[in-house]
Design a protein around this motif. Structure first.
Motif, short mmCIF file in Angstrom:
data_model
loop_
_atom_site.label_atom_id
_atom_site.label_comp_id
_atom_site.label_asym_id
_atom_site.label_seq_id
_atom_site.Cartn_x
_atom_site.Cartn_y
_atom_site.Cartn_z
N GLU A 73 0.83 -1.21 0.00
CA GLU A 73 0.00 0.00 0.00
C GLU A 73 0.86 1.26 0.00
O GLU A 73 0.55 2.24 -0.69
CB GLU A 73 -0.95 -0.01 1.19
CG GLU A 73 -2.05 -1.04 1.07
CD GLU A 73 -2.86 -1.20 2.34
OE1 GLU A 73 -2.55 -0.54 3.37
OE2 GLU A 73 -3.82 -2.00 2.31
N LEU A 74 1.93 1.25 0.78
CA LEU A 74 2.83 2.40 0.79
C LEU A 74 3.49 2.59 -0.58
O LEU A 74 3.61 3.71 -1.07
CB LEU A 74 3.90 2.24 1.88
CG LEU A 74 3.39 2.43 3.31
CD1 LEU A 74 4.41 1.92 4.31
CD2 LEU A 74 3.03 3.88 3.58
N GLU A 76 2.24 1.76 -3.45
CA GLU A 76 1.21 2.30 -4.35
C GLU A 76 0.99 3.79 -4.12
O GLU A 76 0.85 4.55 -5.07
CB GLU A 76 -0.10 1.54 -4.16
CG GLU A 76 -0.08 0.14 -4.72
CD GLU A 76 -1.34 -0.65 -4.36
OE1 GLU A 76 -2.34 -0.05 -3.92
OE2 GLU A 76 -1.30 -1.88 -4.52
N ARG A 77 0.96 4.21 -2.86
CA ARG A 77 0.76 5.63 -2.57
C ARG A 77 1.91 6.47 -3.11
O ARG A 77 1.72 7.56 -3.64
CB ARG A 77 0.63 5.87 -1.06
CG ARG A 77 -0.71 5.53 -0.53
CD ARG A 77 -0.79 5.95 0.91
NE ARG A 77 -2.12 5.66 1.42
CZ ARG A 77 -2.66 6.28 2.43
NH1 ARG A 77 -2.01 7.24 3.05
NH2 ARG A 77 -3.86 5.95 2.84
N ALA A 81 1.72 9.32 -6.15
CA ALA A 81 2.10 10.71 -5.91
C ALA A 81 3.35 11.12 -6.67
O ALA A 81 3.84 12.23 -6.48
CB ALA A 81 2.31 10.92 -4.41
N VAL A 90 5.72 11.25 1.22
CA VAL A 90 4.49 10.49 1.02
C VAL A 90 4.43 9.35 2.03
O VAL A 90 3.39 9.11 2.64
CB VAL A 90 4.40 9.93 -0.43
CG1 VAL A 90 3.22 8.99 -0.59
CG2 VAL A 90 4.32 11.07 -1.43
N ALA A 94 1.56 9.14 4.95
CA ALA A 94 0.66 7.98 5.01
C ALA A 94 0.75 7.28 6.36
O ALA A 94 -0.27 6.93 6.96
CB ALA A 94 0.97 7.00 3.88
#
Length: 186
Positions: A73-74, A76-77, A81, A90, A94
């Motif tokens: 998930e990190l 992907e974030r 961005a 980022v 998060a």
């Protein structure tokens, strides 16, 4: 027919690991009974030991699943961005988000269960936890964090303290103070 039952057994196993991943983060390992866990996936507790050697063995699998998920998930974030914020920022934003603090069942297994591991002597569980730490350190290294172990330790502590003080102004202040402090480190 045996093939279908093996497929069902594997599907149930995956469902149990997913449920354990969520419930252990939400309530702690000792806070979840085997019958409660099995009920969460619509099964009776009698089948648990056909799938898993012990609750600790399941917890190790759940740790693996949770740590792999949060790192993904990190990643992907950060990718989403790209070009708008520095990747490290980022990551920090998060991890130190109120949404992460407020939803431990879907958050980082490290910040949820570090305290549990301090009281548990199961080596398989500790090994799974260490692999999860390794994944997070690798992710921090990938975003060029200057001190990944120190940063990870600070993040875990910040989220744990913020959760312990939820409902008070201090909870948000902790997240903001740590984000500000880490954001100025280059």
């Amino acid at each position: 027919m045996p093939r279908a039952s093996r497929e069902d057994a594997e599907r149930h196993r995956e469902e149990i690991i997913d449920a354990a991943s969520r419930l252990f983060r939400e309530k702690g390992i000792e806070g979840v009974s085997v019958p409660e866990l099995m009920a969460a996936v619509g099964l009776t507790h009698g089948g648990f030991y056909k799938q898993f050697k012990s609750k600790d063995a399941l917890a190790a699998l759940a740790f693996e699943r949770a740590s792999t998920k949060i790192v993904g998930e990190l990643r992907e974030r950060i990718a989403a961005a790209a070009g708008t914020l520095e990747a490290r920022q980022v990551f920090l934003d998060a991890y130190l988000a109120p949404e992460h603090r407020d939803n431990p069942a879907m958050g980082c297994v490290l910040s949820c269960l570090a305290g549990d591991l301090g009281r548990d002597s199961d080596q398989g569980l500790r090994d799974a936890f260490m692999r999860g730490m390794g994944r997070m350190i690798e992710r921090l290294e990938a975003v060029e964090d200057p001190a990944p172990l120190a940063t990870l330790s600070t993040l875990i502590g910040a989220v744990a303290l913020s959760r312990a003080t939820m409902g008070t102004p201090l909870s948000d202040e902790i997240l903001d103070a740590v984000k500000d402090s880490l954001s100025t480190q280059k």
